[in-house]
Write an enzyme that holds these catalytic residues in place. Structure first.
Site, PDB file in Angstrom:
ATOM      1  N   GLU A   1       0.835  -1.208   0.000  1.00 46.66           N
ATOM      2  CA  GLU A   1       0.000   0.000   0.000  1.00 46.66           C
ATOM      3  C   GLU A   1       0.868   1.257   0.000  1.00 46.66           C
ATOM      4  O   GLU A   1       0.574   2.234  -0.692  1.00 46.66           O
ATOM      5  CB  GLU A   1      -0.929  -0.004   1.221  1.00 46.66           C
ATOM      6  N   TYR A   2       1.947   1.222   0.776  1.00 46.44           N
ATOM      7  CA  TYR A   2       2.864   2.372   0.848  1.00 46.44           C
ATOM      8  C   TYR A   2       3.546   2.593  -0.510  1.00 46.44           C
ATOM      9  O   TYR A   2       3.632   3.721  -1.005  1.00 46.44           O
ATOM     10  CB  TYR A   2       3.911   2.127   1.937  1.00 46.44           C
ATOM     11  N   ASP A   3       4.033   1.503  -1.101  1.00 47.28           N
ATOM     12  CA  ASP A   3       4.709   1.605  -2.403  1.00 47.28           C
ATOM     13  C   ASP A   3       3.762   2.119  -3.490  1.00 47.28           C
ATOM     14  O   ASP A   3       4.173   2.851  -4.390  1.00 47.28           O
ATOM     15  CB  ASP A   3       5.285   0.242  -2.810  1.00 47.28           C
TER      16      ASP A   3
ATOM     17  N   GLU B   1      22.673  -7.354  -3.549  1.00 47.41           N
ATOM     18  CA  GLU B   1      22.689  -7.552  -2.099  1.00 47.41           C
ATOM     19  C   GLU B   1      21.254  -7.636  -1.557  1.00 47.41           C
ATOM     20  O   GLU B   1      20.427  -6.782  -1.885  1.00 47.41           O
ATOM     21  CB  GLU B   1      23.426  -6.389  -1.412  1.00 47.41           C
TER      22      GLU B   1
ATOM     23  N   LYS C   1      18.006  -6.992   0.397  1.00 44.88           N
ATOM     24  CA  LYS C   1      17.531  -5.784   1.092  1.00 44.88           C
ATOM     25  C   LYS C   1      16.896  -6.209   2.415  1.00 44.88           C
ATOM     26  O   LYS C   1      15.788  -6.722   2.452  1.00 44.88           O
ATOM     27  CB  LYS C   1      16.526  -5.027   0.231  1.00 44.88           C
TER      28      LYS C   1
ATOM     29  N   ASP D   1      15.057  -6.272   5.969  1.00 42.31           N
ATOM     30  CA  ASP D   1      13.881  -5.588   6.502  1.00 42.31           C
ATOM     31  C   ASP D   1      14.105  -5.353   7.991  1.00 42.31           C
ATOM     32  O   ASP D   1      13.663  -6.122   8.842  1.00 42.31           O
ATOM     33  CB  ASP D   1      12.629  -6.438   6.265  1.00 42.31           C
TER      34      ASP D   1
ATOM     35  N   ARG E   1      19.048   6.204  11.174  1.00 45.42           N
ATOM     36  CA  ARG E   1      19.035   7.069   9.997  1.00 45.42           C
ATOM     37  C   ARG E   1      18.201   8.324  10.230  1.00 45.42           C
ATOM     38  O   ARG E   1      18.549   9.397   9.773  1.00 45.42           O
ATOM     39  CB  ARG E   1      18.483   6.312   8.779  1.00 45.42           C
TER      40      ARG E   1
ATOM     41  N   TYR F   1      26.785  -2.940   5.152  1.00 45.19           N
ATOM     42  CA  TYR F   1      26.799  -2.968   3.693  1.00 45.19           C
ATOM     43  C   TYR F   1      27.326  -1.688   3.036  1.00 45.19           C
ATOM     44  O   TYR F   1      27.475  -1.642   1.827  1.00 45.19           O
ATOM     45  CB  TYR F   1      25.414  -3.289   3.134  1.00 45.19           C
TER      46      TYR F   1
ATOM     47  N   LYS G   1      23.979  -2.314  -6.890  1.00 46.32           N
ATOM     48  CA  LYS G   1      24.901  -1.173  -6.854  1.00 46.32           C
ATOM     49  C   LYS G   1      25.957  -1.342  -7.939  1.00 46.32           C
ATOM     50  O   LYS G   1      26.501  -2.447  -8.101  1.00 46.32           O
ATOM     51  CB  LYS G   1      25.612  -1.086  -5.492  1.00 46.32           C
TER      52      LYS G   1
ATOM     53  N   LYS H   1      12.139  -4.275  -5.395  1.00 51.50           N
ATOM     54  CA  LYS H   1      11.259  -4.798  -4.353  1.00 51.50           C
ATOM     55  C   LYS H   1      10.601  -6.099  -4.802  1.00 51.50           C
ATOM     56  O   LYS H   1      10.194  -6.241  -5.953  1.00 51.50           O
ATOM     57  CB  LYS H   1      10.177  -3.768  -4.003  1.00 51.50           C
TER      58      LYS H   1
ATOM     59  N   CYS I   1     -22.009  -5.933  22.954  1.00 50.12           N
ATOM     60  CA  CYS I   1     -20.843  -6.788  23.182  1.00 50.12           C
ATOM     61  C   CYS I   1     -21.232  -8.260  23.034  1.00 50.12           C
ATOM     62  O   CYS I   1     -22.185  -8.721  23.682  1.00 50.12           O
ATOM     63  CB  CYS I   1     -20.284  -6.532  24.576  1.00 50.12           C
TER      64      CYS I   1
ATOM     65  N   CYS J   1     -20.896 -10.022  26.740  1.00 46.80           N
ATOM     66  CA  CYS J   1     -21.735  -9.752  27.911  1.00 46.80           C
ATOM     67  C   CYS J   1     -23.067  -9.102  27.570  1.00 46.80           C
ATOM     68  O   CYS J   1     -23.930  -8.957  28.449  1.00 46.80           O
ATOM     69  CB  CYS J   1     -20.985  -8.878  28.919  1.00 46.80           C
TER      70      CYS J   1
ATOM     71  N   CYS K   1     -16.986  -2.010  24.368  1.00 48.67           N
ATOM     72  CA  CYS K   1     -18.016  -2.532  25.270  1.00 48.67           C
ATOM     73  C   CYS K   1     -18.081  -1.648  26.510  1.00 48.67           C
ATOM     74  O   CYS K   1     -17.050  -1.255  27.067  1.00 48.67           O
ATOM     75  CB  CYS K   1     -17.669  -3.965  25.661  1.00 48.67           C
TER      76      CYS K   1
ATOM     77  N   CYS L   1     -17.897  -7.493  32.204  1.00 50.95           N
ATOM     78  CA  CYS L   1     -17.819  -8.222  30.930  1.00 50.95           C
ATOM     79  C   CYS L   1     -16.798  -9.345  31.077  1.00 50.95           C
ATOM     80  O   CYS L   1     -15.635  -9.074  31.424  1.00 50.95           O
ATOM     81  CB  CYS L   1     -17.401  -7.275  29.808  1.00 50.95           C
TER      82      CYS L   1
END
Length: 692
Positions: A42-44, A121, A123, A125, A144, A233, A297, A321, A415, A418, A433, A439
């Site tokens: 989603e971010y990418d 190399e 990557k 995580d 960083r 690295y 690289k 990726k 709920c 309960c 709840c 509960c």
């Protein structure tokens, strides 16, 4: 779906603003809080859309554009470290076509048709770090951060066994910054989460979060307990670069004793680069750690220097990726879990499916808004993405497989445990709840929390035992723990008729029961911070409990003030806001909670809090407020220094404040201190005071 070809300038402007805000929020969650709410995919997707819109409308590029940003600003809790050479990020590619374009683009830039050597190399995580050495000795470490400014994690890095503290090599530069990734191996991650589960703590979502959360601890002792690893690295500032290529650098640091990735490869042409990608993609699930791609690289440093940099990325390197690990399966049921604070969380029970080598049978659906947004229904076929998460996520519904008689999921207004009303506050995504400790689900989770390591720390009362005892009526509230021994009964025939006789249960025995009672009795005297934390008040964690204990001193005083609804002192404590104070007061308004507290007070003794960090300093026991910009210390350093000398640091000025330390550009706090007649100190006067 946005069509780049037909989108108008006005639409693009709105979309770029929306993306900038969403990615800034996501960066803060990922880099600062180690708790991402967007998946990598989603971010990418957002990042790629932003890139395409900026390419089409370059005059619309915003000052806060994600393309101009690396990471997120450092948290104020850490001392800042300025990187002499910025720690840049890499551009991303997602396909073989983009890889071919990248390699050919470099050839065009260098005006050559000959093959160029690249290193390939994995990557990692994890969390990026920089370790500085002077005269062979490790002297400092940093994260960083935003690329220019990182967080000082020197003490934390020292706890990682793989990082050498001293290098005795003739060719080791006088000054060198070595950079790499701190990570947590999968086996160590599962072990940590099993331990957290046993101690009723929240599990980490994935190894990356666990590594980042462990490394960015203010207490290095916590980092030391976690099994962290690292790989090197690249480099930052170096007094003498004598290596001619990336591959030579990796060989050199390995000779010096630094760990490098064994899957690094030297590729002589595009064909070998593609082979390295396919090989690593196929073995990804079998690796002992998580990776999310490959970094290519240009091997030659001379060519790297010729290629140079773009705005925030090197032209000579790129990250390829991996696609997220996905599968399609059926939702058999949507189940609502009720947590300790009453939060209703929907979980999808799935037809078990193999995702990236792991059998998955459950997936989080987050909250009712998420279910509505994706229109997820029982019986739907859905796409599941794991991407290293402990609980996978539902990406979306395969609509063409939906049955004609399917119905939208109705999120419960009551709920399921309960039957009490489940309400949703205006500013919250979560429905809760209202049953409180009446509960069963909340009661069980609160008992688990009560006995957890940072609370009463009672060994022998695990989650399954608590659930079993609750179901049988043996434990209904925390106070019942301390009456277990009295209710267990003795050896004579008369008591056997009425006693619990836990020693006769399957899996128990006289010795295990004796050990349990011993563990319980050892906790009849409890420290104030542990007791406050054990109550399970919403938003009040272990750190906040310690702050409250420091500022109130005794539980009777704290409880008296909260029952009266007097939060002035509470809100003035640095780190406690109005929302948290509201939750604390609401907890003490609940009659059921007060009844349980009273039962506990009949069984346990709560020690008054005595701050032994600095018993005889000029500021011990004093409440200090810092305001304005300090010159000699950062605000975080000043607070930490004051607290180490026994002072209480508050975030706002009140009648309880003893000193206000005023820096440049001080505002309303200084004015309020003058109005209340509180002593105001300059930074120099504060430093002189603590020196005395």
């Amino acid at each position: 779906m946005i069509n780049i070809l037909t989108i108008t300038e006005e639409q693009a402007k709105k979309e770029l603003e929306k993306i900038a805000k969403e990615m800034a929020k996501a960066d803060e969650a990922y880099y600062q809080n180690d708790d991402p709410y967007l998946t990598d995919a989603e971010y990418d997707e957002l990042k790629l859309l932003n890139e395409k819109l900026e390419q089409k409308f370059p005059h619309l590029i915003r000052a806060d554009s994600p393309s101009k940003r690396i990471g997120a600003p450092v948290k104020s809790d850490f001392k800042k470290v300025i990187h002499k050479i910025p720690m840049l990020s890499l551009g991303d590619i997602f396909s073989e076509e983009e890889l071919v374009d990248f390699v050919k683009g470099i050839q065009r830039f260098l005006n050559t048709d000959t093959d160029i050597e690249f290193t390939s190399e994995p990557k990692m995580d994890g969390l990026s770090f920089s370790a500085r050495y002077e005269n062979g000795r490790f002297i400092s470490g940093a994260t960083r951060g935003d690329g220019k400014t990182g967080e000082d994690i020197t003490d934390n890095l020292k706890t990682i066994a793989a990082l050498p503290h001293f290098i005795d090599a003739a060719d080791f530069p006088e000054i060198i910054e070595l950079r790499g990734e701190v990570y947590m191996a999968k086996a160590d991650f599962f072990e940590l989460n099993a331990k957290n589960e046993k101690e009723n703590k929240k599990p980490f979502a994935n190894p990356r979060n666990a590594a980042a959360g462990s490394l960015r601890q203010l207490d290095a002792n916590i980092t030391k307990e976690r099994k962290l690893s690292l790989l090197v690295y690249t480099w930052g500032e170096v007094s003498n670069i004598f290596w001619k290529s990336q591959s030579e650098f990796l060989e050199t640091i390995q000779r010096w004793g630094f760990p490098v990735n064994p899957y690094n490869r030297l590729c002589r042409n595009l064909k070998e680069i593609i082979e390295s990608y396919e090989s690593l993609l196929n073995t990804r699930a079998d690796l002992p750690y998580d990776i999310d791609g490959i970094v290519y690289k240009v091997n030659s440093l001379e060519l790297q220097n010729r290629l140079g940099f773009l705005t925030r990325t090197p032209r000579w390197a790129i990250a390829h990726k991996f696609p997220a690990e996905k599968a399609v399966t059926r939702i058999n049921n949507i189940r609502i879990q009720v947590g300790r604070t009453g939060a209703l969380t929907p979980v999808a029970d799935l037809e078990p499916v193999n995702v990236g080598g792991v059998m998955v049978s459950h997936a989080t659906l987050h909250n009712e808004d998420e279910i509505k947004r994706k229109d997820i229904r029982i019986g739907d076929y859905v796409t599941i993405q794991r991407a290293g998460d402990v609980i996978p996520q539902v990406l979306g519904v395969v609509l063409e497989k939906r049955s004609d008689d399917s119905k939208p999921f109705e999120f419960p207004k009551f709920c399921p445990e309960c039957g009490a009303h489940a309400i949703r506050e205006e500013d919250e995504a979560v429905r809760r709840c209202t049953g409180g400790l009446s509960c069963p689900a909340q009661a069980i989770e609160r008992i688990k929390h009560f006995v957890s390591r940072e609370a009463f720390n009672i060994e022998g009362l695990g989650g399954k035992i608590i659930e079993q005892f609750f179901a049988e009526g043996i434990l209904q509230s925390p106070a019942d723990i301390f009456t277990l021994e009295a209710r267990n009964g003795g050896d004579d025939l008369f008591s056997a008729a009425s006693g619990l006789h836990l020693e006769n249960r399957d899996g128990w025995g006289r010795k295990s029961v004796e050990n349990l009672f011993k563990a319980i009795n050892e906790r009849r005297i409890i420290t104030l911070p542990r007791f406050i934390y054990a109550l399970g008040i919403r938003q009040v964690g272990a750190a906040t409990s310690l702050l409250i204990a420091k500022n109130y001193g005794s539980f009777s005083y704290f409880m008296q003030e909260m029952c009266r609804g007097d939060t002035e002192k509470l809100i003035s404590i640095d780190g406690i806001g109005e929302a948290m104070a509201h939750d604390v007061v609401e907890f003490f308004k609940e009659e059921h909670n007060l009844m349980i507290i009273q039962k506990l007070l009949n069984e346990v003794k709560i020690e008054e809090f005595i701050d032994n960090t600095a018993a005889d300093t000029a500021v011990s026991g004093k409440t200090i407020v810092f305001t304005g910009t300090l010159e000699h210390l950062t605000r975080a350093e000043a607070k930490a220094k004051a607290q180490s000398l026994g002072a209480k640091v508050a975030g706002s000025v009140s009648a309880h404040t003893d000193y206000v330390v005023m820096g440049a550009d001080a505002g309303s706090k200084a004015r309020k201190a003058q109005e209340l007649g509180i002593k105001i100190l300059s930074e120099e006067e504060f430093l002189q005071l603590i020196k005395s």
